[in-house]
Design a protein around this motif. Sequence first.
Motif, short mmCIF file in Angstrom:
data_model
loop_
_atom_site.label_atom_id
_atom_site.label_comp_id
_atom_site.label_asym_id
_atom_site.label_seq_id
_atom_site.Cartn_x
_atom_site.Cartn_y
_atom_site.Cartn_z
N THR A 199 0.93 -1.32 -0.01
CA THR A 199 0.03 0.13 -0.14
C THR A 199 0.89 1.23 0.01
OG1 THR A 199 -0.13 0.08 2.36
CG2 THR A 199 -1.95 -1.01 1.42
N PRO A 216 -3.25 -6.71 -3.29
CA PRO A 216 -4.41 -6.97 -2.23
C PRO A 216 -4.95 -8.51 -2.25
CG PRO A 216 -5.31 -6.26 -4.65
CD PRO A 216 -3.76 -6.49 -4.50
N HIS A 258 -9.45 -3.72 8.73
CA HIS A 258 -9.97 -2.40 8.40
C HIS A 258 -11.06 -2.07 9.54
CE1 HIS A 258 -9.28 -2.84 3.79
NE2 HIS A 258 -8.15 -2.89 4.56
N GLN A 299 -14.92 -4.54 -0.96
CA GLN A 299 -13.95 -3.59 -0.62
C GLN A 299 -12.56 -3.85 -0.48
OE1 GLN A 299 -14.87 -0.17 -1.35
NE2 GLN A 299 -16.93 -0.89 -1.68
N VAL A 300 -12.13 -5.23 -0.10
CA VAL A 300 -10.69 -5.83 -0.04
C VAL A 300 -10.56 -6.97 -1.24
CG1 VAL A 300 -9.41 -7.01 1.75
CG2 VAL A 300 -11.31 -5.53 2.55
N SER A 360 -9.25 -5.55 -4.49
CA SER A 360 -9.38 -4.15 -4.54
C SER A 360 -8.10 -3.40 -4.49
CB SER A 360 -10.17 -3.38 -3.42
OG SER A 360 -10.33 -2.09 -3.42
N TRP A 366 -8.07 1.20 -1.09
CA TRP A 366 -8.63 1.33 0.05
C TRP A 366 -8.82 2.60 0.79
CZ3 TRP A 366 -4.96 -2.80 3.00
CH2 TRP A 366 -5.38 -4.06 2.31
#
Length: 127
Positions: free
Chosen positions: A61, A78, A92, A115-116, A119, A122
């Motif tokens: 990230t 991811p 998260h 969303q994860v 993905s 984030w």
Amino acid sequence: MGGEVIDLAPRGHLLDRPHRAADVPALLDAHGLTDHLRGHLLFGLPDLVTVLRSWEQRFGTRVIGLAHDRVTLSVAAPPRTPAEAEHVAAEHFAFSSDTIVQDDAETLSAHAADQVLNSEVWSFWWD
């Protein structure tokens, strides 16, 4: 992030050498630019940097957005399995429960799937 200079005149330069993206909040704090963010976090700025470094190491990230109530990350690697995505969704939730409970997903499983899993971005926010 590779050595560019952000001019904060009259405060001086924020970045004058390469830094880890996860360290951006701490660099901003050193220049007094995180007071609003600090007011929204449920934990301290050192904890924010620790989480960001962990995700940087595990998922590649990078901080691509930072506001008074929001952090946005690009994600190079991811989670690729539903089980791994569920584990990260729990992280998260611990990091920013508002992101999940105030989203359309509203459950960890839905957040993991939507969303994860696979993905490349984030986003987190705090009220």
